[in-house]
Design an enzyme around this catalytic site. Sequence first.
Site, PDB file in Angstrom:
ATOM      1  N   ASN A 165      -5.753   7.132  19.439  1.00  0.00           N
ATOM      2  CA  ASN A 165      -4.375   6.890  19.020  1.00  0.00           C
ATOM      3  C   ASN A 165      -4.007   5.467  19.432  1.00  0.00           C
ATOM      4  O   ASN A 165      -4.147   5.108  20.604  1.00  0.00           O
ATOM      5  CB  ASN A 165      -3.429   7.896  19.693  1.00  0.00           C
TER       6      ASN A 165
ATOM      7  N   GLY B 126       0.713   7.235  17.907  1.00  0.00           N
ATOM      8  CA  GLY B 126       1.009   8.280  18.891  1.00  0.00           C
ATOM      9  C   GLY B 126       0.431   8.016  20.268  1.00  0.00           C
ATOM     10  O   GLY B 126       0.278   8.943  21.065  1.00  0.00           O
TER      11      GLY B 126
ATOM     12  N   HIS C 260      -8.255   4.674  25.209  1.00  0.00           N
ATOM     13  CA  HIS C 260      -8.941   5.939  25.485  1.00  0.00           C
ATOM     14  C   HIS C 260      -9.275   6.637  24.182  1.00  0.00           C
ATOM     15  O   HIS C 260      -8.563   6.510  23.191  1.00  0.00           O
ATOM     16  CB  HIS C 260      -8.100   6.853  26.381  1.00  0.00           C
TER      17      HIS C 260
HETATM   18  P1  5GP Z   1      -2.453   9.497  23.894  1.00  0.00           P
HETATM   19  O1  5GP Z   1      -1.263  10.310  23.472  1.00  0.00           O
HETATM   20  O2  5GP Z   1      -2.049   8.194  24.550  1.00  0.00           O
HETATM   21  O3  5GP Z   1      -3.478   9.310  22.817  1.00  0.00           O
HETATM   22  O4  5GP Z   1      -3.188  10.359  24.990  1.00  0.00           O
HETATM   23  C1  5GP Z   1      -2.870  10.333  26.341  1.00  0.00           C
HETATM   24  C2  5GP Z   1      -3.471  11.581  26.941  1.00  0.00           C
HETATM   25  O5  5GP Z   1      -3.513  11.425  28.345  1.00  0.00           O
HETATM   26  C3  5GP Z   1      -2.661  12.855  26.678  1.00  0.00           C
HETATM   27  O6  5GP Z   1      -3.482  13.782  25.980  1.00  0.00           O
HETATM   28  C4  5GP Z   1      -2.257  13.330  28.058  1.00  0.00           C
HETATM   29  O7  5GP Z   1      -2.308  14.740  28.179  1.00  0.00           O
HETATM   30  C5  5GP Z   1      -3.272  12.650  28.960  1.00  0.00           C
HETATM   31  N1  5GP Z   1      -2.799  12.349  30.284  1.00  0.00           N
HETATM   32  C6  5GP Z   1      -1.628  11.732  30.627  1.00  0.00           C
HETATM   33  N2  5GP Z   1      -1.552  11.574  31.954  1.00  0.00           N
HETATM   34  C7  5GP Z   1      -2.699  12.087  32.474  1.00  0.00           C
HETATM   35  C8  5GP Z   1      -3.190  12.220  33.802  1.00  0.00           C
HETATM   36  O8  5GP Z   1      -2.584  11.815  34.794  1.00  0.00           O
HETATM   37  N3  5GP Z   1      -4.418  12.814  33.947  1.00  0.00           N
HETATM   38  C9  5GP Z   1      -5.135  13.269  32.869  1.00  0.00           C
HETATM   39  N4  5GP Z   1      -6.321  13.848  33.124  1.00  0.00           N
HETATM   40  N5  5GP Z   1      -4.694  13.153  31.603  1.00  0.00           N
HETATM   41  C10 5GP Z   1      -3.487  12.573  31.411  1.00  0.00           C
END
Ligand code: 5GP
Length: 113
Positions: free
Chosen positions: A86, A92, A99
């Site tokens: 994303n 999003g 990541h």
């Molecule tokens: P994005 O929405 O930016 O593509 O994904 C971010 C992801 O990071 C989300 O799926 C969320 O659940 C995960 N996430 C956010 N904070 C943490 C954290 O402190 N530890 C872990 N393991 N995952 C996290």
Amino acid sequence: MAECIFCKIVSGEIPSKKVYEDDKVLAFGDLNPQAPVHVLIIPKKHIKSLDDINQEDVSLLGHIQWVAGKLAKDNNLPDGYRVVNNCGIDGGQTVAHLHYHLLGGRTFGWPPG
Ligand code: 5GP
Ligand code: ZN
């Protein structure tokens, strides 16, 4: 990046369920899993998003793809899986450290929401 939560996971300041690590990348379980297998694969160096990569990062991105395929095999996903990045507000992205999500263990719909 002092305030980046994924940099803090790399340093160990924030704990995570680590599933793979080498000198370039770290992979760990997502805090809020969206599928039976939901792993995040990140570069150890801070890159904000896919929008911020340089030519010198190309081999790192290829390495991340290789790790995604390896972790899919390790998790026994013979029927397939999804690898997602994303990027930015429209994409999003909620954490500003590049990541890739490896998602598997169920069937996903298309197009995404
Ligand atoms: P994005 O929405 O930016 O593509 O994904 C971010 C992801 O990071 C989300 O799926 C969320 O659940 C995960 N996430 C956010 N904070 C943490 C954290 O402190 N530890 C872990 N393991 N995952 C996290
Ligand atoms: Zn970071």
